[in-house]
Design an enzyme around this catalytic site. Structure first.
Site, PDB file in Angstrom:
ATOM      1  N   LYS A 128      -5.659  12.263 -12.607  1.00 53.19           N
ATOM      2  CA  LYS A 128      -6.560  11.176 -12.234  1.00 53.19           C
ATOM      3  C   LYS A 128      -7.151  10.492 -13.469  1.00 53.19           C
ATOM      4  CE  LYS A 128      -5.884  11.105  -7.891  1.00 53.19           C
ATOM      5  NZ  LYS A 128      -5.219   9.925  -7.268  1.00 53.19           N
ATOM      6  N   TYR A 168      -4.873  18.310 -11.571  1.00 49.81           N
ATOM      7  CA  TYR A 168      -5.352  17.190 -10.756  1.00 49.81           C
ATOM      8  C   TYR A 168      -6.283  16.290 -11.563  1.00 49.81           C
ATOM      9  CZ  TYR A 168      -7.501  14.462  -7.071  1.00 49.81           C
ATOM     10  OH  TYR A 168      -7.955  13.408  -6.308  1.00 49.81           O
ATOM     11  N   ILE A 206       0.849  -1.193   0.000  1.00 49.30           N
ATOM     12  CA  ILE A 206       0.000   0.000   0.000  1.00 49.30           C
ATOM     13  C   ILE A 206       0.881   1.238   0.000  1.00 49.30           C
ATOM     14  CG2 ILE A 206      -1.843   1.259   1.167  1.00 49.30           C
ATOM     15  CD1 ILE A 206      -2.623  -1.328   2.587  1.00 49.30           C
ATOM     16  N   VAL A 233     -14.290  12.799   0.194  1.00 55.62           N
ATOM     17  CA  VAL A 233     -13.834  11.996   1.327  1.00 55.62           C
ATOM     18  C   VAL A 233     -13.113  12.915   2.298  1.00 55.62           C
ATOM     19  CG1 VAL A 233     -12.554   9.965   2.078  1.00 55.62           C
ATOM     20  CG2 VAL A 233     -13.486  10.051  -0.245  1.00 55.62           C
ATOM     21  N   ASP A 253       9.441   8.459  -0.809  1.00 51.36           N
ATOM     22  CA  ASP A 253       8.857   9.691  -1.323  1.00 51.36           C
ATOM     23  C   ASP A 253       8.391   9.391  -2.740  1.00 51.36           C
ATOM     24  OD1 ASP A 253       8.257  12.153  -2.415  1.00 51.36           O
ATOM     25  OD2 ASP A 253       9.972  13.183  -1.533  1.00 51.36           O
ATOM     26  N   ARG A 300       5.498  -0.718 -12.145  1.00 48.52           N
ATOM     27  CA  ARG A 300       6.455  -1.409 -13.033  1.00 48.52           C
ATOM     28  C   ARG A 300       7.425  -2.285 -12.252  1.00 48.52           C
ATOM     29  NH1 ARG A 300       8.471  -4.372 -15.340  1.00 48.52           N
ATOM     30  NH2 ARG A 300       9.571  -4.419 -17.355  1.00 48.52           N
ATOM     31  N   ASN A 302      -2.206   4.040  -3.869  1.00 47.34           N
ATOM     32  CA  ASN A 302      -3.010   5.044  -3.167  1.00 47.34           C
ATOM     33  C   ASN A 302      -2.327   6.408  -3.078  1.00 47.34           C
ATOM     34  OD1 ASN A 302      -5.057   6.034  -1.066  1.00 47.34           O
ATOM     35  ND2 ASN A 302      -3.138   6.083   0.098  1.00 47.34           N
TER      36      ASN A 302
END
Length: 259
Positions: free
Chosen positions: A163, A159, A13, A192, A66, A127, A93
């Site tokens: 996405k 942004y 994650i 959210v 990072d 990858r 994420n």
């Protein structure tokens, strides 16, 4: 309701120190999934690791990465010990938005940082980890996109573009992996309430809170709950895309606010 047993699997994650990443880590740990958690804030990951290992008796590895620096990602992931290379699940994420203003007013560095994290970081991690996932009998890649992937809005030129990139990358990857035991899902959350908006407005809590004013937004746990649902379907079921919005939200930009 059928729920496939995913205990014993290994999930990676990104952006796991807070928000959706942290909530997903807790959800998967509760299902017996062993975790590799990556983020910049290693202190937060350390606390999360200790909590999950104690509560759920799962194995947790933490890595400081990072995701705006591809070299950092490559070096960290290429250094994974053999015991952690049996990755079944990848949750892409890590991502961010910076400011919400018309593009002519944007700082170029903010635009480039969004591209580095949301696009370059995601494809770099994928990858490096994909060869490991391809060895799994039940591989699954989940990309956290956004309702902004499907609907452009003023103040979101970069942004929204990033996405949309995430969504198209996931869709193409699903096509390329059609003959492999690997599922690909794009998750597109709406409003959210996490630290996402605080980061977007560079610590201005007033602006961040105003995003959710007058309605009940989703929580990180709501997205994690749906990620768990996607991962626990029958083996022949692939949920390719899921859009999740608050009850009073109709589109990326349209919501009813009781104020």
């Amino acid at each position: 309701m059928y729920k496939e047993d995913i205990s014993g699997r290994v999930a990676f994650i990104s952006g796991a120190s807070a928000g959706i990443g942290e909530a997903t880590a807790k959800s998967l740990a509760s299902n017996g999934v062993n975790l590799i958690l990556a983020a910049r804030r290693i202190d937060k990951l350390e606390n999360l690791k200790n909590s999950l290992e104690k509560k759920y008796k799962v194995k947790v590895k933490i890595i400081k990465i990072d995701f705006s620096k591809s070299e950092d990602i490559v070096n960290a992931l290429n250094s994974l010990e053999d015991e952690w290379k049996n990755i079944d699940i990848l949750i892409n994420n890590a991502g961010l938005a910076l400011n919400k203003d018309i593009y002519s007013n944007n700082l170029l560095e903010d635009a480039l940082q969004m591209i580095r994290v949301n696009c370059e970081g995601l494809i770099t991690a994928t990858r490096i980890l994909l060869p490991f996932i391809l060895k799994s009998e039940h591989g699954h890649i989940i990309n956290i996109a956004s309702t902004a992937a499907d609907e452009a809005y003023s103040g979101g030129a970069i942004y929204c573009a990033t996405k949309s990139f995430v969504e198209m990358f996931g869709d193409a990857l699903r096509i390329e992996l059609i003959d492999k035991p690997v599922k690909v899902t794009n998750i597109k959350p709406g409003l959210v309430n996490t630290e996402f908006s605080t980061v977007r407005f560079k610590g201005d809590k007033g602006k961040a809170d105003n995003v959710y004013k007058g309605l009940e937004p989703l929580l990180a746990e709501d997205i994690a709950d749906n990620i768990e649902y996607v991962l626990t379907r029958k083996s022949h079921v692939q949920i390719s895309s899921m859009t999740i919005m608050a009850e009073n939200q109709a589109t990326a930009t349209m919501a009813y606010r009781n104020q």
